[in-house]
Design an enzyme around this catalytic site. Sequence first.
Site, PDB file in Angstrom:
ATOM      1  N   LYS A   1      31.588  73.041  61.958  1.00  0.00           N
ATOM      2  CA  LYS A   1      31.270  72.355  63.225  1.00  0.00           C
ATOM      3  C   LYS A   1      30.209  73.132  64.015  1.00  0.00           C
ATOM      4  O   LYS A   1      29.256  72.548  64.536  1.00  0.00           O
ATOM      5  CB  LYS A   1      32.578  72.253  64.026  1.00  0.00           C
ATOM      6  CG  LYS A   1      32.472  71.830  65.454  1.00  0.00           C
ATOM      7  CD  LYS A   1      33.859  71.624  66.042  1.00  0.00           C
ATOM      8  CE  LYS A   1      34.571  72.899  66.424  1.00  0.00           C
ATOM      9  NZ  LYS A   1      34.184  73.521  67.670  1.00  0.00           N
TER      10      LYS A   1
ATOM     11  N   PHE B   1      33.723  89.412  54.631  1.00  0.00           N
ATOM     12  CA  PHE B   1      33.016  88.141  54.389  1.00  0.00           C
ATOM     13  C   PHE B   1      32.094  88.228  53.186  1.00  0.00           C
ATOM     14  O   PHE B   1      30.970  87.743  53.203  1.00  0.00           O
ATOM     15  CB  PHE B   1      32.235  87.722  55.654  1.00  0.00           C
ATOM     16  CG  PHE B   1      32.997  86.700  56.443  1.00  0.00           C
ATOM     17  CD1 PHE B   1      34.184  87.046  57.070  1.00  0.00           C
ATOM     18  CD2 PHE B   1      32.564  85.385  56.540  1.00  0.00           C
ATOM     19  CE1 PHE B   1      34.918  86.109  57.757  1.00  0.00           C
ATOM     20  CE2 PHE B   1      33.295  84.439  57.233  1.00  0.00           C
ATOM     21  CZ  PHE B   1      34.477  84.802  57.844  1.00  0.00           C
TER      22      PHE B   1
ATOM     23  N   GLY C   1      34.015  82.028  47.113  1.00  0.00           N
ATOM     24  CA  GLY C   1      35.114  81.064  47.162  1.00  0.00           C
ATOM     25  C   GLY C   1      34.615  79.680  46.798  1.00  0.00           C
ATOM     26  O   GLY C   1      33.505  79.521  46.250  1.00  0.00           O
TER      27      GLY C   1
ATOM     28  N   GLU D   1      41.959  81.875  62.445  1.00  0.00           N
ATOM     29  CA  GLU D   1      43.271  81.285  62.179  1.00  0.00           C
ATOM     30  C   GLU D   1      43.989  82.151  61.143  1.00  0.00           C
ATOM     31  O   GLU D   1      43.371  82.684  60.227  1.00  0.00           O
ATOM     32  CB  GLU D   1      43.111  79.868  61.653  1.00  0.00           C
ATOM     33  CG  GLU D   1      42.665  78.913  62.736  1.00  0.00           C
ATOM     34  CD  GLU D   1      42.573  77.477  62.245  1.00  0.00           C
ATOM     35  OE1 GLU D   1      43.277  77.121  61.297  1.00  0.00           O
ATOM     36  OE2 GLU D   1      41.765  76.744  62.821  1.00  0.00           O
TER      37      GLU D   1
ATOM     38  N   CYS E   1      35.921  75.708  62.583  1.00  0.00           N
ATOM     39  CA  CYS E   1      34.817  76.295  63.369  1.00  0.00           C
ATOM     40  C   CYS E   1      33.490  76.375  62.623  1.00  0.00           C
ATOM     41  O   CYS E   1      32.473  75.875  63.110  1.00  0.00           O
ATOM     42  CB  CYS E   1      35.209  77.691  63.842  1.00  0.00           C
ATOM     43  SG  CYS E   1      36.486  77.643  65.098  1.00  0.00           S
TER      44      CYS E   1
ATOM     45  N   GLY F   1      34.842  76.635  55.132  1.00  0.00           N
ATOM     46  CA  GLY F   1      35.277  75.463  55.887  1.00  0.00           C
ATOM     47  C   GLY F   1      36.067  75.869  57.110  1.00  0.00           C
ATOM     48  O   GLY F   1      35.856  76.939  57.669  1.00  0.00           O
TER      49      GLY F   1
HETATM   50  C1  UDX Z   1      36.103  81.622  62.096  1.00  0.00           C
HETATM   51  C2  UDX Z   1      35.530  82.954  62.606  1.00  0.00           C
HETATM   52  O1  UDX Z   1      35.811  83.981  61.639  1.00  0.00           O
HETATM   53  C3  UDX Z   1      36.145  83.307  63.958  1.00  0.00           C
HETATM   54  O2  UDX Z   1      35.542  84.484  64.467  1.00  0.00           O
HETATM   55  C4  UDX Z   1      35.908  82.148  64.937  1.00  0.00           C
HETATM   56  O3  UDX Z   1      36.508  82.400  66.168  1.00  0.00           O
HETATM   57  C5  UDX Z   1      36.473  80.865  64.360  1.00  0.00           C
HETATM   58  O4  UDX Z   1      35.887  80.609  63.083  1.00  0.00           O
HETATM   59  P1  UDX Z   1      38.350  80.793  60.945  1.00  0.00           P
HETATM   60  O5  UDX Z   1      37.852  79.392  61.086  1.00  0.00           O
HETATM   61  O6  UDX Z   1      39.778  81.057  61.261  1.00  0.00           O
HETATM   62  O7  UDX Z   1      37.493  81.804  61.851  1.00  0.00           O
HETATM   63  O8  UDX Z   1      38.096  81.199  59.426  1.00  0.00           O
HETATM   64  P2  UDX Z   1      37.510  82.458  58.661  1.00  0.00           P
HETATM   65  O9  UDX Z   1      38.567  83.420  58.324  1.00  0.00           O
HETATM   66  O10 UDX Z   1      36.303  82.974  59.311  1.00  0.00           O
HETATM   67  O11 UDX Z   1      37.066  81.733  57.298  1.00  0.00           O
HETATM   68  C6  UDX Z   1      36.113  80.680  57.310  1.00  0.00           C
HETATM   69  C7  UDX Z   1      35.895  80.138  55.929  1.00  0.00           C
HETATM   70  O12 UDX Z   1      35.233  81.091  55.096  1.00  0.00           O
HETATM   71  C8  UDX Z   1      37.189  79.780  55.168  1.00  0.00           C
HETATM   72  O13 UDX Z   1      36.987  78.595  54.467  1.00  0.00           O
HETATM   73  C9  UDX Z   1      37.398  80.968  54.261  1.00  0.00           C
HETATM   74  O14 UDX Z   1      38.161  80.664  53.114  1.00  0.00           O
HETATM   75  C10 UDX Z   1      35.963  81.326  53.904  1.00  0.00           C
HETATM   76  N1  UDX Z   1      35.765  82.717  53.502  1.00  0.00           N
HETATM   77  C11 UDX Z   1      35.938  83.728  54.400  1.00  0.00           C
HETATM   78  C12 UDX Z   1      35.364  83.006  52.204  1.00  0.00           C
HETATM   79  O15 UDX Z   1      35.177  82.099  51.367  1.00  0.00           O
HETATM   80  N2  UDX Z   1      35.137  84.305  51.867  1.00  0.00           N
HETATM   81  C13 UDX Z   1      35.294  85.337  52.733  1.00  0.00           C
HETATM   82  O16 UDX Z   1      35.042  86.500  52.346  1.00  0.00           O
HETATM   83  C14 UDX Z   1      35.712  85.043  54.047  1.00  0.00           C
END
Ligand code: UDX
Length: 434
Positions: A265, A251, A255, A157, A262, A259
Amino acid sequence: MSSTGNEAKVTVIGGGHVGLPTAVVLAHFGHEVVLAESDPVRLKMLLRGESPIVEAGVEELLGDALRLGTLRIAHSAAEAVRNAEFVFLCVPTPQGIDGSADLTFVEAVAEEIKTTLRPGAIIVNKSTVPVGTAALVERVTQRAGATVVSNPEFLREGSAVADSLHPERIVVGADDPADAQKVGQLFAMTGAPVIVTDTTTAEAIKYASNAYLATKLSFVNALADLCETVGANVDDLMAGLGHDKRIGFEFLHPGPGWGGSCLPKDTSALLHRAELVGHDFALLRGAIAQNEDHMERVVQKVARLSGGTLDGASIGVWGLTFKAGTDDRRASPATEITRRLVQAGARVSAYDPTVPRGTGDSDLAGITIVPTAYEACRGARVMALLTEWGEFASLDFTKVAALMATPIVVDARNVLDPTTIRSLGFIYEGIGRK
Ligand code: UDX
């Protein structure tokens, strides 16, 4: 887009965070797309060329496609599939009460379209579904002579359009590799490698990816917590880790917890699935438990800095969405932490650029929503920065300090510069930072 000769008739069912970017990008590639959306409010917006979700680039592509006639919006899925060679299922698969994926929407759509499907149509499952769901959809639709192919999405997203235009890989699972090739061909313009496998493996790849990402983040957040205990600095620690290409910088940002719609869940569904077959996936269970504890640590940090108690304390919150760039608050650590602050007796004023004042959304019960980041600071004992919206880093912190009762900031996203903030007289704590 210029013609490649491979344009196909495609129907996408569901105009949400996965379906809408998928539909506009397929139309952008030159395919003849019909997008079916059953929700009347969303439908009206789509017909006007407006995006019902906050997602960079979607509205532009939607407008282009409607103008060029490569995209048509429909209400009824049954009607929308009549001529389709490919039918993408992009409907929600929420978490059931036992942690498993709830397939109600997938099954309902399969039932709805089974009599109007064109013979030989390929149903492409993009909804995140447990291993074995392709077979279930096939059972419902097989009388129509349709086959079911699994094509999990990996879009994030906030960057869903960019991720769909430039995917790192396309995964297609099918019983017949020829069907998989046909689906892979729809994305030929991306130039991405296509991994052709069976449906079960394709479905497993999706869960494995999200479980891996969640586990990586839990590892990072656990290290950040350890840094605080032993007096190390997480920023330097991550730099030391990330330069190792096998680990990488992606990644790796600590943080408030992970959450969104995806990761929580899908990790629960995979854990549930593993338990069903008697497999103790302790590593994944640990990652989920760490995430829960980590959110609580943020709450406790705010409590400690607010004088040891939250009861009656005025706390300001910056950010409620699960990350920046989206209006999605599903399983948002920011909203969850804010809720826990309220439960502990705090009076919370919160600002998020996507949340309008006066919203009656039930997940925000007890939270006062204010219209600006500065309003959230008025009289606050502690400010908690919970979502990394760019505007928070460029606030006038002298003004912030003047508005607050005491200049204390908990930066759960590590986006502020500690030296600058402290030089302005703030007590500053990040996550794992010195
Ligand atoms: C995720 C997957 O990345 C994607 O490939 C899949 O199709 C759907 O789920 P999304 O839910 O959009 O995508 O979020 P994402 O950007 O992955 O972040 C997930 C969570 O991790 C968020 O709460 C975000 O704030 C947190 N996050 C991400 C961190 O805390 N640190 C990071 O370095 C990256």
